[in-house]
Design an enzyme around this catalytic site. Structure first.
Site, mmCIF file in Angstrom:
data_model
loop_
_atom_site.group_PDB
_atom_site.id
_atom_site.type_symbol
_atom_site.label_atom_id
_atom_site.label_comp_id
_atom_site.label_asym_id
_atom_site.label_seq_id
_atom_site.Cartn_x
_atom_site.Cartn_y
_atom_site.Cartn_z
ATOM 1 N N THR A 15 29.311 -0.351 44.209
ATOM 2 C CA THR A 15 28.044 0.260 44.620
ATOM 3 C C THR A 15 27.618 -0.234 46.002
ATOM 4 O O THR A 15 28.073 -1.260 46.487
ATOM 5 C CB THR A 15 26.913 -0.038 43.610
ATOM 6 O OG1 THR A 15 26.690 -1.452 43.557
ATOM 7 C CG2 THR A 15 27.246 0.471 42.229
ATOM 8 N N ASP A 16 26.706 0.526 46.607
ATOM 9 C CA ASP A 16 26.153 0.138 47.894
ATOM 10 C C ASP A 16 24.701 -0.291 47.705
ATOM 11 O O ASP A 16 24.216 -0.416 46.587
ATOM 12 C CB ASP A 16 26.302 1.264 48.927
ATOM 13 C CG ASP A 16 25.560 2.539 48.529
ATOM 14 O OD1 ASP A 16 24.675 2.497 47.640
ATOM 15 O OD2 ASP A 16 25.859 3.591 49.128
ATOM 16 N N GLN A 17 23.991 -0.491 48.786
ATOM 17 C CA GLN A 17 22.602 -0.949 48.706
ATOM 18 C C GLN A 17 21.674 0.067 48.058
ATOM 19 O O GLN A 17 20.598 -0.279 47.601
ATOM 20 C CB GLN A 17 22.076 -1.303 50.096
ATOM 21 C CG GLN A 17 22.667 -2.577 50.638
ATOM 22 C CD GLN A 17 22.096 -2.920 52.001
ATOM 23 O OE1 GLN A 17 21.705 -2.041 52.758
ATOM 24 N NE2 GLN A 17 22.035 -4.205 52.299
#
Length: 137
Positions: A15-17
């Site tokens: 996942t990213d931010q």
């Protein structure tokens, strides 16, 4: 030959931010699914290692359709789109297994290299593999 889609759960590290799967992971998933397809037809990584074959990516693209989040299960359907003497092209469709929503589609093209790094004709050197790939198009 009936091929099964490659399924996997998404991981937190992917996942990213924003809490969604980072776009770069889809390309990695394409590779996982591609190797799964080759395993299903009996020409997986053991075959490539034994024969000292490389299969570099010549081109890859991905169209992102919907977000994928942590801990979702996805299925990746891989199809051999084209198989010539020296080039192999796959297409991919990533689908959420719970909601059946298409998350991404894409395509990759590859060639085969011998141990010396020279492009080979799989039609000539591995006719059984060439024939099988063309049968599953």
């Amino acid at each position: 030959m009936k091929l099964k889609p490659y399924t996997r759960k998404t991981f937190f590290y992917e996942t990213d931010q924003m809490g969604i799967i980072h776009h770069s992971n889809y390309i990695r998933w394409f590779e996982e699914a591609r190797f799964d397809l080759l395993e299903q037809i009996g020409y997986g990584s053991d075959f490539l290692e034994r024969e000292k074959l490389g299969s570099p990516v010549l081109n890859v693209n991905c169209q992102y359709k919907a977000m994928t989040r942590f801990n979702e299960e996805i299925a990746i359907q891989v199809v051999v789109r084209e198989c010539s003497k020296a080039k192999l092209t796959f297409s991919y469709q990533v689908v959420g297994t719970q909601d059946q929503v298409v998350r991404a589609t894409g395509e990759s093209s590859h060639c085969f290299l011998n141990e010396a790094g020279k492009i080979i004709s799989i039609q000539r050197q591995f006719p059984e593999l060439y024939q099988l790939l063309n049968e599953i198009i």
